[in-house]
Scaffold this active site. Structure first.
Site, short mmCIF file in Angstrom:
data_model
loop_
_atom_site.label_atom_id
_atom_site.label_comp_id
_atom_site.label_asym_id
_atom_site.label_seq_id
_atom_site.Cartn_x
_atom_site.Cartn_y
_atom_site.Cartn_z
N ASP A 146 0.84 -1.20 0.00
CA ASP A 146 0.00 0.00 0.00
C ASP A 146 0.88 1.25 0.00
O ASP A 146 1.82 1.34 0.78
CB ASP A 146 -0.89 -0.01 1.24
CG ASP A 146 -2.04 0.98 1.16
OD1 ASP A 146 -2.18 1.62 0.11
OD2 ASP A 146 -2.77 1.10 2.15
N HIS A 219 -8.50 -0.98 -9.20
CA HIS A 219 -8.27 0.15 -8.29
C HIS A 219 -7.22 1.11 -8.84
O HIS A 219 -7.39 2.33 -8.78
CB HIS A 219 -7.83 -0.37 -6.92
CG HIS A 219 -7.53 0.72 -5.94
ND1 HIS A 219 -8.49 1.57 -5.45
CD2 HIS A 219 -6.36 1.12 -5.40
CE1 HIS A 219 -7.93 2.44 -4.64
NE2 HIS A 219 -6.63 2.20 -4.60
#
Length: 350
Positions: A146, A219
């Protein structure tokens, strides 16, 4: 002399505490009294373990700004705008103050959080409290790295810090926070290949798919924002994993994105929740539910040390803005900055 920003661009740490508070009627003076003491309290706690690198970033919401300060307000500050698509929704939830505490050790964050909330007892109410932790090699609970697309160095400053476009607030930043809860059982039932198509990256090596291989609903595809000239506009994210095992378990990622212009992050959210084109929504949202959403302005450290005078008359609290229409066109963004919204993971549904 140029105003000193708060520690927005401090490195990602292994521990964090996120506190969102609402200011009670009549609590404005206690909040104003705390602001000049924030730096000293942070130093007092951090001095006990200087290697822990304790920082505290304070953000102020739109309604609270008018209740606390007289004079001009940041040009881009407004209440968080709910984003409602045909299938997914990013709700707007209350938030007057944000305290983003970071350190290499949770005890430092915990101690400072206790000191700050103690000072605000009776004046402000904690409406959301999350303890975030680093998960292995900077992965979220979905198993993907992330924050890969975070800009670095001067590019990070350009993305996150207000410049000459709003001279009264140069050195400040806008920050949007959201808490996402994930259905990990459903996510883990997918094959690794299906998970990678939902994210737009390889899971093990963290390599972004080529554009021609990247699904339109991935995403990465939807959280990338470009300007009129095709340049990528970035934000700086400090997302953290969190979780608890009571009441069946609740696991997720706390999204926190700093930007020079909140419109950049807002466009990312419209892409994800409404779709680009409308209806092509972020595949991760089939497994991840946003349960909070607030927008704050982070003034400079100099502003907190010497706040402007209080307003002569208390303003009326504004009504929440209308949610974005599912079929609303995605407005192009303005200033120079870019990035991906890098949401992490969570578990459980509200």
């Amino acid at each position: 002399m140029q105003a000193e920003p708060q520690a927005v661009l401090s490195p990602l740490t292994s521990a964090a505490v996120f506190l969102v508070l609402t200011v009670e009627p009549g609590g404005e003076d206690a909040v104003r009294d705390l602001l000049p003491d924030l730096a000293g309290l942070r130093r007092a706690v951090g001095f006990r373990a200087p290697e822990g690198g304790l920082t505290c970033v304070t953000g102020i919401g739109s309604d609270a700004w008018d209740r606390l300060f007289d004079g001009p307000r940041p040009a881009g500050l407004h209440p968080f705008r709910e984003v409602a698509g045909t299938r997914h929704r990013a709700p707007a939830t209350p938030g007057d103050l944000l305290l983003h505490l970071r350190a290499a050790r949770m005890d430092l964050c915990f101690e400072l959080a206790g000191r700050l909330t103690g000072r605000l007892a009776g004046a402000a109410t904690v409406v959301d409290s999350v303890q975030g932790f680093k998960y292995f090699d900077d992965r979220d609970l979905l198993g993907f790295v992330d924050g890969t697309e975070n800009p670095e160095g001067r590019a990070a400053e350009t993305a996150a810090v207000v410049g000459a476009e709003d001279q009264a607030f140069t050195g400040g930043s806008y920050v949007i926070v959201q808490k996402y809860l994930h259905d990990l059982d459903a996510w883990n039932a997918l094959s690794v290949e299906d998970q990678e198509r939902a994210v737009g990256r390889t899971k093990l090596t963290d390599i972004e798919f080529d554009d021609d291989a990247k699904p339109a609903d991935s995403h990465v595809a939807l959280s990338t924002v470009t300007g009129p000239g095709g340049e990528q506009r970035q934000i700086v994210r400090y997302n953290m994993a969190f979780g608890s095992f009571d009441r069946g378990g609740e696991f997720g990622t706390y999204f926190i994105g700093y930007a020079r212009d909140p419109e950049v992050t807002e466009e990312m959210l419209r892409n994800m929740f409404v779709g680009r084109p409308p209806g092509t929504t972020d595949r991760l949202l089939d497994f991840s539910t946003a349960v909070t959403g607030s927008l704050f302005f982070v003034p400079t450290a100099d502003f907190l040390d010497a706040p402007p005078p209080a307003p002569s008359a208390p303003p009326v609290r504004s009504a929440p803005p209308a949610p974005s229409a599912p079929s609303a066109p995605l407005a192009p963004s303005a200033p120079p900055a870019t990035g991906s919204l890098g949401i992490g993971s969570l578990r459980g549904t509200p």
